[in-house]
Design a protein around this motif. Structure first.
Motif, PDB file in Angstrom:
ATOM      1  N   PRO A  58      33.674  16.426  40.205  1.00 21.52           N
ATOM      2  CA  PRO A  58      34.924  17.091  39.813  1.00 21.52           C
ATOM      3  C   PRO A  58      34.720  18.287  38.885  1.00 21.52           C
ATOM      4  N   ILE A  59      33.666  18.284  38.078  1.00 22.17           N
ATOM      5  CA  ILE A  59      33.405  19.418  37.181  1.00 22.17           C
ATOM      6  C   ILE A  59      33.121  20.665  37.998  1.00 22.17           C
ATOM      7  N   PHE A  60      32.253  20.540  38.986  1.00 24.77           N
ATOM      8  CA  PHE A  60      31.906  21.688  39.825  1.00 24.77           C
ATOM      9  C   PHE A  60      33.121  22.152  40.617  1.00 24.77           C
ATOM     10  N   ILE A  61      33.942  21.206  41.068  1.00 30.78           N
ATOM     11  CA  ILE A  61      35.147  21.569  41.818  1.00 30.78           C
ATOM     12  C   ILE A  61      36.099  22.358  40.927  1.00 30.78           C
ATOM     13  N   LEU A  62      36.204  21.971  39.644  1.00 32.70           N
ATOM     14  CA  LEU A  62      37.051  22.716  38.713  1.00 32.70           C
ATOM     15  C   LEU A  62      36.526  24.138  38.496  1.00 32.70           C
ATOM     16  N   PHE A  63      35.211  24.281  38.407  1.00 37.11           N
ATOM     17  CA  PHE A  63      34.633  25.623  38.317  1.00 37.11           C
ATOM     18  C   PHE A  63      35.071  26.456  39.521  1.00 37.11           C
ATOM     19  N   MET A  64      34.985  25.838  40.705  1.00 42.57           N
ATOM     20  CA  MET A  64      35.340  26.544  41.931  1.00 42.57           C
ATOM     21  C   MET A  64      36.832  26.842  42.015  1.00 42.57           C
ATOM     22  N   ALA A  65      37.644  26.033  41.342  1.00 39.53           N
ATOM     23  CA  ALA A  65      39.087  26.302  41.333  1.00 39.53           C
ATOM     24  C   ALA A  65      39.364  27.682  40.761  1.00 39.53           C
ATOM     25  N   LYS A  85      45.691  52.932  49.843  1.00 38.40           N
ATOM     26  CA  LYS A  85      44.992  54.105  49.269  1.00 38.40           C
ATOM     27  C   LYS A  85      45.118  54.183  47.748  1.00 38.40           C
ATOM     28  N   LYS A  86      45.199  53.030  47.096  1.00 36.76           N
ATOM     29  CA  LYS A  86      45.286  52.989  45.630  1.00 36.76           C
ATOM     30  C   LYS A  86      43.925  52.573  45.077  1.00 36.76           C
ATOM     31  N   GLU A  87      42.993  53.511  45.012  1.00 36.43           N
ATOM     32  CA  GLU A  87      41.609  53.213  44.647  1.00 36.43           C
ATOM     33  C   GLU A  87      41.465  52.714  43.208  1.00 36.43           C
ATOM     34  N   GLU A  88      42.243  53.259  42.306  1.00 37.34           N
ATOM     35  CA  GLU A  88      42.152  52.851  40.900  1.00 37.34           C
ATOM     36  C   GLU A  88      42.557  51.392  40.729  1.00 37.34           C
ATOM     37  N   ARG A  89      43.586  50.987  41.472  1.00 40.59           N
ATOM     38  CA  ARG A  89      44.048  49.590  41.383  1.00 40.59           C
ATOM     39  C   ARG A  89      42.982  48.636  41.908  1.00 40.59           C
ATOM     40  N   ALA A  90      42.263  49.028  42.941  1.00 39.73           N
ATOM     41  CA  ALA A  90      41.184  48.197  43.468  1.00 39.73           C
ATOM     42  C   ALA A  90      40.096  47.995  42.412  1.00 39.73           C
ATOM     43  N   LYS A  91      39.765  49.048  41.675  1.00 39.50           N
ATOM     44  CA  LYS A  91      38.770  48.941  40.602  1.00 39.50           C
ATOM     45  C   LYS A  91      39.274  48.053  39.470  1.00 39.50           C
ATOM     46  N   ASN A  92      40.564  48.176  39.152  1.00 31.99           N
ATOM     47  CA  ASN A  92      41.149  47.335  38.109  1.00 31.99           C
ATOM     48  C   ASN A  92      41.060  45.852  38.481  1.00 31.99           C
ATOM     49  N   ALA A  93      41.318  45.553  39.753  1.00 37.04           N
ATOM     50  CA  ALA A  93      41.290  44.157  40.216  1.00 37.04           C
ATOM     51  C   ALA A  93      39.890  43.575  40.117  1.00 37.04           C
ATOM     52  N   SER A  94      38.874  44.319  40.572  1.00 34.56           N
ATOM     53  CA  SER A  94      37.500  43.799  40.547  1.00 34.56           C
ATOM     54  C   SER A  94      36.983  43.634  39.121  1.00 34.56           C
ATOM     55  N   ALA A  95      37.337  44.559  38.231  1.00 34.81           N
ATOM     56  CA  ALA A  95      36.919  44.444  36.832  1.00 34.81           C
ATOM     57  C   ALA A  95      37.603  43.255  36.160  1.00 34.81           C
ATOM     58  N   PHE A  96      38.875  43.061  36.461  1.00 31.63           N
ATOM     59  CA  PHE A  96      39.600  41.920  35.893  1.00 31.63           C
ATOM     60  C   PHE A  96      38.944  40.600  36.301  1.00 31.63           C
ATOM     61  N   VAL A  97      38.566  40.492  37.581  1.00 33.51           N
ATOM     62  CA  VAL A  97      37.934  39.265  38.084  1.00 33.51           C
ATOM     63  C   VAL A  97      36.648  38.964  37.311  1.00 33.51           C
ATOM     64  N   ALA A  98      35.842  39.988  37.056  1.00 33.26           N
ATOM     65  CA  ALA A  98      34.569  39.784  36.360  1.00 33.26           C
ATOM     66  C   ALA A  98      34.776  39.245  34.948  1.00 33.26           C
ATOM     67  N   TYR A  99      35.617  39.902  34.170  1.00 33.14           N
ATOM     68  CA  TYR A  99      35.787  39.510  32.764  1.00 33.14           C
ATOM     69  C   TYR A  99      36.594  38.227  32.617  1.00 33.14           C
ATOM     70  N   ALA A 100      37.577  38.015  33.490  1.00 33.31           N
ATOM     71  CA  ALA A 100      38.351  36.774  33.441  1.00 33.31           C
ATOM     72  C   ALA A 100      37.465  35.588  33.797  1.00 33.31           C
ATOM     73  N   SER A 101      36.555  35.764  34.752  1.00 29.70           N
ATOM     74  CA  SER A 101      35.639  34.690  35.157  1.00 29.70           C
ATOM     75  C   SER A 101      34.745  34.266  34.004  1.00 29.70           C
ATOM     76  N   PHE A 102      34.193  35.243  33.305  1.00 31.09           N
ATOM     77  CA  PHE A 102      33.299  34.912  32.188  1.00 31.09           C
ATOM     78  C   PHE A 102      34.064  34.261  31.039  1.00 31.09           C
ATOM     79  N   PHE A 103      35.262  34.727  30.769  1.00 34.78           N
ATOM     80  CA  PHE A 103      36.053  34.139  29.676  1.00 34.78           C
ATOM     81  C   PHE A 103      36.380  32.676  29.974  1.00 34.78           C
ATOM     82  N   VAL A 104      36.866  32.416  31.186  1.00 37.30           N
ATOM     83  CA  VAL A 104      37.209  31.033  31.565  1.00 37.30           C
ATOM     84  C   VAL A 104      35.959  30.161  31.565  1.00 37.30           C
ATOM     85  N   GLY A 105      34.826  30.717  32.002  1.00 39.39           N
ATOM     86  CA  GLY A 105      33.573  29.969  31.997  1.00 39.39           C
ATOM     87  C   GLY A 105      33.152  29.546  30.607  1.00 39.39           C
ATOM     88  N   ILE A 106      33.332  30.435  29.636  1.00 37.86           N
ATOM     89  CA  ILE A 106      32.996  30.110  28.247  1.00 37.86           C
ATOM     90  C   ILE A 106      33.902  28.998  27.717  1.00 37.86           C
TER      91      ILE A 106
END
Length: 441
Positions: A58-65, A85-106
């Motif tokens: 269940p711990i690993f499954i929660l990580f995957m959630a 054709k909103k290129e800036e928004r695409a960059k915002n989304a990918s950057a958000f995913v990276a930092y949100a993932s690390f924060f939740v992981g911590i």
């Protein structure tokens, strides 16, 4: 090939193949990755260590959630933004995913270290399995940020049209894990704890590869701090769109805990067996999940571009593919059901329970892909609520009561059929809901 041609005009069968095949390979790599720990721990021929790894699943499954929420949500937001054709928004989304993932992981790492004892007791660890489960949990906890982002990043990279690169990242982590598992488990005699160390190192290496991709190769996505943004609907867009996938995994974790609590009353052998069956059955499920996830950027791009005809064509073709591979994989597993369980451990009791459980879990194998495609279609068109409802029913509101009911009525023999029963209900409901929604979109 230009992304615009791949997403918007290439023949549907070719576009689906180009996007889905690397995704399927990535999914199968994930299956091998998840099987590796259980397989190599099983080679110790110690049922208690296998049971311990099963109890901590269940711990690993929660990580995957959270990885799936950020990954699927970020992929959907980024692919729709690129279609618009909103290129800036695409960059915002990918950057958000990276930092949100690390924060939740911590946050996960700190929580596991602080509350390890009550959590493992809740998961069903007893005097025989607690020490092994604690060793695994200790070493998997500090790997949480890397495990979550490496999985989330693979989704986002596919939104960039780079399915091959997403596959390579997954393979790096898996190959490292497979190589290191026997070193730490048997070579250093660390058992279950060694499996967790190998998993963490593998994910760190995968993260390094994705870091290179975002910084050096991607032209449409970014993880630069300057592109990190929560506002302008980025946080809500990613989290709401990815929430159905996340709640699916969260409830899977809860139902796994409850299932383990029910099974432990019958002994540690059924607990060890269900852990093996979960991993083995993932092959059937993830084949179809890989197909569904692989075409998600195609669905999101064409919805964002207003190309409804191509959207529906991708939807229908992917479902046909899921049905074919689902039937073939289920038939193959049925023929070799006992051999599959024996691959993990040569223990008579675990083999006995494992074969029965594997047959029960395979019953929904031919059709489960229909559910995954319908959920991705709903998410890609902004219909997150019905997709969430389907997830909640399949892994929570329906499955958990069914497990208790079947246990009361038929004991262990009844419990093992709970997942297949709820799968069929969810598949039928998804067909009804999507057939109504797609004419509105």
């Amino acid at each position: 090939m230009e992304q615009k041609e791949l997403m918007g005009s290439l023949k549907v069968s070719k576009a689906v193949a180009k996007m889905a095949i690397p995704s399927v390979i990535s999914s199968l790599v994930t299956v091998v990755y998840n099987m590796a720990d259980t397989f190599f721990v099983g080679q110790t021929n110690d049922p208690l260590q296998v049971a311990a790894v099963s109890l901590t699943n269940p711990i690993f499954i929660l990580f995957m959630a959270f990885a799936n929420m950020f990954g699927m949500g970020g992929s959907a937001v980024a692919s729709m933004a690129m279609g618009e054709k909103k290129e800036e928004r695409a960059k915002n989304a990918s950057a958000f995913v990276a930092y949100a993932s690390f924060f939740v992981g911590i946050v996960f790492a700190a929580s596991l270290l602080l509350f390890m004892c009550p959590l493992l007791t809740l998961f069903g660890a007893d005097a025989q399995t607690y020490a092994f489960a604690r060793g695994y949990t200790l070493h998997i906890s500090y790997g949480a940020p890397f495990i979550i982002w490496s999985a989330a990043a693979s989704f986002v990279v596919r939104a960039d049209g780079a399915s091959r690169e997403a596959m390579i990242g997954s393979m790096i982590g898996t190959i490292a894990n497979i190589v290191l598992d026997p070193v730490f488990i048997s070579g250093f005699g660390m058992g279950a704890a060694g499996a967790a160390i190998a998993t963490t190192i593998g994910n760190i290496l995968a993260c390094l590869y994705y870091l290179w991709y975002f910084m050096k190769k991607s032209r449409c996505l970014s993880i630069a701090p300057k592109d990190f943004k929560c506002g302008d609907g980025i946080l809500t867009g990613v989290c709401v769109t990815g929430f159905p996938t996340a709640i699916f995994s969260v409830l899977m974790s809860v139902s796994t805990i409850i299932l383990n609590q029910i099974l432990v009353a019958y002994g540690n052998a059924p607990v060890a067996a269900i852990g093996i069956v979960f991993k083995a059955n993932m092959f059937i499920t993830f084949l179809q999940l890989g197909l569904a996830n692989g075409v998600q950027p195609l669905l999101g791009y064409n919805y964002g571009a207003g190309n409804r005809e191509r959207f529906i064509a991708v939807d229908r073709f992917t479902k046909k593919c899921c049905l074919i591979v689902g039937i073939l994989a289920t038939a193959l597993f049925f023929v070799f059901r006992e051999t599959i369980i024996r691959l993990f451990i040569n223990d008579a009791d675990i083999i006995y329970y494992g074969v029965k459980m594997l047959v029960a879990y395979m019953l929904s194998g031919p059709f489960i892909g229909i559910l995954f495609v319908n959920m991705n279609c709903l998410q890609s068109t902004g219909n997150a609520l019905p997709a969430t409802i389907l997830s909640v029913l399949r892994q929570g509101l329906l499955l958990i009561p069914v497990l208790y009911l079947l246990n009361a009525v038929a004991g262990l023999n009844g419990v093992i059929y709970g997942q297949a029963l709820t799968d069929y209900v969810a598949v039928i409901l998804s067909v009804v809901i999507w057939n109504r929604k797609k004419w509105i979109c």
